[in-house]
Design a protein around this motif. Structure first.
Motif, PDB file in Angstrom:
ATOM      1  N   MET A   1       0.843  -1.191   0.000  1.00 55.73           N
ATOM      2  CA  MET A   1       0.000   0.000   0.000  1.00 55.73           C
ATOM      3  C   MET A   1       0.879   1.243   0.000  1.00 55.73           C
ATOM      4  N   THR A   2       0.658   2.146  -0.946  1.00 57.00           N
ATOM      5  CA  THR A   2       1.395   3.391  -1.029  1.00 57.00           C
ATOM      6  C   THR A   2       0.518   4.518  -0.505  1.00 57.00           C
ATOM      7  N   VAL A   3       1.077   5.337   0.392  1.00 57.86           N
ATOM      8  CA  VAL A   3       0.336   6.465   0.936  1.00 57.86           C
ATOM      9  C   VAL A   3       1.052   7.744   0.552  1.00 57.86           C
ATOM     10  N   ASP A   6      -0.935  15.072  -0.396  1.00 64.60           N
ATOM     11  CA  ASP A   6      -0.995  16.362  -1.078  1.00 64.60           C
ATOM     12  C   ASP A   6      -0.594  16.388  -2.541  1.00 64.60           C
ATOM     13  N   SER A   7      -0.002  15.333  -3.106  1.00 61.93           N
ATOM     14  CA  SER A   7       0.329  15.387  -4.518  1.00 61.93           C
ATOM     15  C   SER A   7       0.258  14.001  -5.124  1.00 61.93           C
ATOM     16  N   PRO A   8      -0.225  13.883  -6.389  1.00 54.30           N
ATOM     17  CA  PRO A   8      -0.375  12.584  -7.009  1.00 54.30           C
ATOM     18  C   PRO A   8       0.930  12.056  -7.561  1.00 54.30           C
ATOM     19  N   PRO A   9       1.069  10.733  -7.681  1.00 53.09           N
ATOM     20  CA  PRO A   9       2.247  10.168  -8.308  1.00 53.09           C
ATOM     21  C   PRO A   9       2.278  10.510  -9.781  1.00 53.09           C
ATOM     22  N   ALA A  10       3.450  10.614 -10.336  1.00 53.60           N
ATOM     23  CA  ALA A  10       3.583  10.991 -11.734  1.00 53.60           C
ATOM     24  C   ALA A  10       2.811  10.048 -12.634  1.00 53.60           C
ATOM     25  N   GLY A  11       2.035  10.644 -13.540  1.00 50.43           N
ATOM     26  CA  GLY A  11       1.324   9.842 -14.534  1.00 50.43           C
ATOM     27  C   GLY A  11       0.000   9.276 -14.086  1.00 50.43           C
ATOM     28  N   PHE A  12      -0.333   9.362 -12.808  1.00 48.23           N
ATOM     29  CA  PHE A  12      -1.573   8.740 -12.340  1.00 48.23           C
ATOM     30  C   PHE A  12      -2.792   9.404 -12.945  1.00 48.23           C
ATOM     31  N   VAL A  43      -6.787   4.071  -6.958  1.00 54.69           N
ATOM     32  CA  VAL A  43      -6.355   5.150  -6.069  1.00 54.69           C
ATOM     33  C   VAL A  43      -7.525   5.648  -5.226  1.00 54.69           C
ATOM     34  N   LEU A  44      -7.317   5.701  -3.916  1.00 52.75           N
ATOM     35  CA  LEU A  44      -8.290   6.278  -3.000  1.00 52.75           C
ATOM     36  C   LEU A  44      -7.834   7.672  -2.607  1.00 52.75           C
ATOM     37  N   CYS A  45      -8.669   8.655  -2.864  1.00 54.86           N
ATOM     38  CA  CYS A  45      -8.415  10.017  -2.395  1.00 54.86           C
ATOM     39  C   CYS A  45      -9.153  10.198  -1.074  1.00 54.86           C
ATOM     40  N   VAL A  74      -3.262   2.571  -3.800  1.00 56.89           N
ATOM     41  CA  VAL A  74      -2.608   3.820  -3.420  1.00 56.89           C
ATOM     42  C   VAL A  74      -3.607   4.684  -2.659  1.00 56.89           C
ATOM     43  N   VAL A  75      -3.125   5.323  -1.599  1.00 57.96           N
ATOM     44  CA  VAL A  75      -3.922   6.302  -0.862  1.00 57.96           C
ATOM     45  C   VAL A  75      -3.299   7.675  -1.065  1.00 57.96           C
ATOM     46  N   MET A  76      -4.112   8.628  -1.453  1.00 59.38           N
ATOM     47  CA  MET A  76      -3.680  10.018  -1.540  1.00 59.38           C
ATOM     48  C   MET A  76      -4.486  10.816  -0.527  1.00 59.38           C
ATOM     49  N   ILE A  77      -3.795  11.490   0.376  1.00 57.40           N
ATOM     50  CA  ILE A  77      -4.468  12.264   1.414  1.00 57.40           C
ATOM     51  C   ILE A  77      -4.382  13.751   1.072  1.00 57.40           C
TER      52      ILE A  77
END
Length: 202
Positions: A1-3, A6-12, A43-45, A74-77
Protein backbone atom coordinates in the motif's frame (compact mmCIF):
# COMPACT_ATOMS: atom_id res chain seq x y z
CA UNK A 1 0.00 0.00 0.00
CA UNK A 2 1.39 3.39 -1.03
CA UNK A 3 0.34 6.47 0.94
CA UNK A 4 0.88 9.93 -0.50
CA UNK A 5 -0.01 13.31 0.93
CA UNK A 6 -0.99 16.36 -1.08
CA UNK A 7 0.33 15.39 -4.52
CA UNK A 8 -0.37 12.58 -7.01
CA UNK A 9 2.25 10.17 -8.31
CA UNK A 10 3.58 10.99 -11.73
CA UNK A 11 1.32 9.84 -14.53
CA UNK A 12 -1.57 8.74 -12.34
CA UNK A 13 -3.98 11.40 -13.52
CA UNK A 14 -3.44 10.54 -17.18
CA UNK A 15 -3.76 6.80 -16.54
CA UNK A 16 -7.03 7.20 -14.67
CA UNK A 17 -8.63 9.31 -17.39
CA UNK A 18 -7.76 6.76 -20.06
CA UNK A 19 -9.81 4.02 -18.40
CA UNK A 20 -13.34 3.75 -17.11
CA UNK A 21 -13.80 4.42 -13.43
CA UNK A 22 -15.39 1.38 -11.73
CA UNK A 23 -18.60 1.84 -9.80
CA UNK A 24 -18.27 1.75 -6.01
CA UNK A 25 -18.64 -1.81 -4.73
CA UNK A 26 -21.88 -2.86 -3.02
CA UNK A 27 -21.95 -2.49 0.76
CA UNK A 28 -21.89 -6.27 1.27
CA UNK A 29 -19.04 -6.90 -1.19
CA UNK A 30 -16.23 -4.68 0.04
CA UNK A 31 -13.41 -7.21 0.02
CA UNK A 32 -10.88 -6.47 -2.72
CA UNK A 33 -13.52 -5.59 -5.27
CA UNK A 34 -11.86 -3.00 -7.47
CA UNK A 35 -11.24 -3.93 -11.10
CA UNK A 36 -7.91 -2.98 -12.62
CA UNK A 37 -7.76 -1.32 -16.02
CA UNK A 38 -4.50 -2.63 -17.49
CA UNK A 39 -1.69 -1.69 -15.14
CA UNK A 40 -3.37 1.42 -13.75
CA UNK A 41 -3.43 1.50 -9.95
CA UNK A 42 -6.65 1.88 -8.00
CA UNK A 43 -6.35 5.15 -6.07
CA UNK A 44 -8.29 6.28 -3.00
CA UNK A 45 -8.41 10.02 -2.40
CA UNK A 46 -9.00 10.58 1.32
CA UNK A 47 -10.22 14.09 2.08
CA UNK A 48 -9.46 15.04 5.69
CA UNK A 49 -9.69 18.32 7.60
CA UNK A 50 -6.20 19.73 8.16
CA UNK A 51 -2.61 18.47 8.21
CA UNK A 52 -1.67 17.03 11.63
CA UNK A 53 0.64 18.69 14.12
CA UNK A 54 2.04 15.23 14.96
CA UNK A 55 3.19 12.45 12.64
CA UNK A 56 -0.37 11.47 11.72
CA UNK A 57 0.59 7.79 11.70
CA UNK A 58 -2.61 6.58 13.39
CA UNK A 59 -4.79 8.44 10.92
CA UNK A 60 -2.87 7.11 7.94
CA UNK A 61 -3.14 3.55 9.23
CA UNK A 62 -6.90 3.85 9.57
CA UNK A 63 -7.20 5.24 6.06
CA UNK A 64 -4.96 2.47 4.72
CA UNK A 65 -7.27 -0.09 6.33
CA UNK A 66 -10.28 1.30 4.49
CA UNK A 67 -8.27 1.44 1.28
CA UNK A 68 -7.50 -2.26 1.62
CA UNK A 69 -11.18 -3.03 2.17
CA UNK A 70 -12.02 -1.14 -1.01
CA UNK A 71 -9.28 -2.90 -2.98
CA UNK A 72 -7.14 0.19 -3.52
CA UNK A 73 -3.40 0.19 -4.21
CA UNK A 74 -2.61 3.82 -3.42
CA UNK A 75 -3.92 6.30 -0.86
CA UNK A 76 -3.68 10.02 -1.54
CA UNK A 77 -4.47 12.26 1.41
CA UNK A 78 -5.62 15.84 0.83
CA UNK A 79 -7.07 18.31 3.30
CA UNK A 80 -9.88 20.84 3.25
CA UNK A 81 -7.60 23.42 4.83
CA UNK A 82 -3.83 23.77 4.48
CA UNK A 83 -3.18 24.88 8.07
CA UNK A 84 -2.04 22.29 10.59
CA UNK A 85 -4.16 21.84 13.71
CA UNK A 86 -4.77 19.29 16.43
CA UNK A 87 -8.51 19.73 16.98
CA UNK A 88 -11.50 21.99 16.29
CA UNK A 89 -10.31 24.57 18.78
CA UNK A 90 -6.98 24.79 17.06
CA UNK A 91 -8.64 24.83 13.67
CA UNK A 92 -10.69 27.84 14.66
CA UNK A 93 -7.47 29.74 15.37
CA UNK A 94 -5.40 28.77 12.32
CA UNK A 95 -8.20 28.62 9.74
CA UNK A 96 -9.88 31.97 10.29
CA UNK A 97 -8.34 33.42 7.13
CA UNK A 98 -9.28 32.39 3.60
CA UNK A 99 -5.69 31.80 2.46
CA UNK A 100 -5.10 28.25 3.80
CA UNK A 101 -8.44 27.10 2.39
CA UNK A 102 -7.55 28.49 -1.03
CA UNK A 103 -4.09 26.91 -0.90
CA UNK A 104 -5.64 23.50 -0.26
CA UNK A 105 -7.64 23.53 -3.49
CA UNK A 106 -4.77 22.73 -5.84
CA UNK A 107 -3.81 19.62 -3.85
CA UNK A 108 -7.45 18.54 -3.64
CA UNK A 109 -7.91 18.93 -7.39
CA UNK A 110 -4.74 16.96 -8.14
CA UNK A 111 -5.70 14.13 -5.80
CA UNK A 112 -9.26 13.98 -7.13
CA UNK A 113 -8.03 13.91 -10.72
CA UNK A 114 -5.91 10.85 -9.93
CA UNK A 115 -8.55 9.08 -7.87
CA UNK A 116 -10.69 6.02 -8.48
CA UNK A 117 -12.67 6.44 -5.25
CA UNK A 118 -13.12 9.18 -2.66
CA UNK A 119 -13.23 8.84 1.12
CA UNK A 120 -14.85 11.67 3.10
CA UNK A 121 -13.15 11.99 6.49
CA UNK A 122 -12.94 15.65 7.48
CA UNK A 123 -15.09 15.20 10.58
CA UNK A 124 -18.71 15.54 11.62
CA UNK A 125 -18.25 18.36 14.13
CA UNK A 126 -17.71 21.81 12.63
CA UNK A 127 -15.37 24.60 13.64
CA UNK A 128 -16.82 27.88 14.89
CA UNK A 129 -16.23 31.48 13.99
CA UNK A 130 -14.79 32.50 10.65
CA UNK A 131 -13.38 29.00 10.14
CA UNK A 132 -16.96 27.66 9.97
CA UNK A 133 -17.81 30.10 7.20
CA UNK A 134 -14.71 29.15 5.23
CA UNK A 135 -15.47 25.44 5.67
CA UNK A 136 -19.00 25.88 4.29
CA UNK A 137 -17.60 27.60 1.24
CA UNK A 138 -14.91 24.97 0.84
CA UNK A 139 -17.41 22.10 1.02
CA UNK A 140 -19.57 23.75 -1.64
CA UNK A 141 -16.50 24.02 -3.85
CA UNK A 142 -15.46 20.45 -3.02
CA UNK A 143 -18.84 19.06 -4.03
CA UNK A 144 -18.40 20.50 -7.52
CA UNK A 145 -14.77 19.36 -7.67
CA UNK A 146 -15.59 15.75 -6.71
CA UNK A 147 -18.39 15.54 -9.25
CA UNK A 148 -16.14 17.17 -11.84
CA UNK A 149 -13.63 14.36 -11.25
CA UNK A 150 -16.32 11.86 -12.21
CA UNK A 151 -17.55 10.71 -8.80
CA UNK A 152 -21.20 10.65 -7.78
CA UNK A 153 -20.58 9.14 -4.33
CA UNK A 154 -17.98 9.26 -1.58
CA UNK A 155 -17.24 6.56 0.97
CA UNK A 156 -17.88 7.36 4.64
CA UNK A 157 -17.88 5.55 7.95
CA UNK A 158 -21.45 5.37 9.17
CA UNK A 159 -22.73 7.49 6.30
CA UNK A 160 -21.09 10.71 7.55
CA UNK A 161 -17.62 12.21 6.98
CA UNK A 162 -16.22 10.99 10.30
CA UNK A 163 -12.56 11.65 10.86
CA UNK A 164 -10.41 8.48 11.08
CA UNK A 165 -9.51 9.38 14.68
CA UNK A 166 -13.18 8.75 15.59
CA UNK A 167 -13.68 5.44 13.78
CA UNK A 168 -12.51 3.25 16.64
CA UNK A 169 -15.02 4.83 18.99
CA UNK A 170 -17.81 4.60 16.41
CA UNK A 171 -17.41 0.83 15.94
CA UNK A 172 -16.80 -0.01 19.60
CA UNK A 173 -18.86 -2.76 21.23
CA UNK A 174 -20.77 -0.39 23.49
CA UNK A 175 -22.66 1.12 20.55
CA UNK A 176 -23.67 -2.22 19.00
CA UNK A 177 -23.26 -0.95 15.45
CA UNK A 178 -21.31 -3.98 14.26
CA UNK A 179 -21.10 -7.70 14.97
CA UNK A 180 -17.63 -7.30 16.47
CA UNK A 181 -14.43 -8.84 15.18
CA UNK A 182 -11.27 -7.15 13.95
CA UNK A 183 -11.05 -3.47 13.10
CA UNK A 184 -11.31 -4.34 9.42
CA UNK A 185 -14.39 -6.49 9.97
CA UNK A 186 -16.07 -3.74 11.96
CA UNK A 187 -15.26 -1.04 9.41
CA UNK A 188 -16.52 -3.23 6.57
CA UNK A 189 -19.96 -3.23 8.20
CA UNK A 190 -20.21 0.56 8.48
CA UNK A 191 -18.63 1.74 5.24
CA UNK A 192 -21.30 3.47 3.17
CA UNK A 193 -21.20 5.15 -0.23
CA UNK A 194 -23.08 8.45 0.10
CA UNK A 195 -24.10 10.87 -2.68
CA UNK A 196 -21.52 13.64 -2.94
CA UNK A 197 -24.05 16.42 -2.46
CA UNK A 198 -25.26 14.85 0.77
CA UNK A 199 -21.84 14.27 2.33
CA UNK A 200 -20.62 17.78 1.49
CA UNK A 201 -23.74 19.52 2.77
CA UNK A 202 -22.53 22.00 5.38
Amino acid sequence: MTVLADSPPAGFADDRHQSARPSPPPHDQLRHVAQFAGSAPVVLCAVLATPPLTSGVRTRRQVELVAELLGCDVVMIANLCDAASQDLRGMRAVAAEAAPWMRARSSLQEALAASTMVLAGWGVAKPSGLAAQHQRQQLAWLSTAIEGAGHSTAWCVGGQPRHPSRWHQYVSDRHGRTHGGSSAERLREVLVAVPVRDVTRA
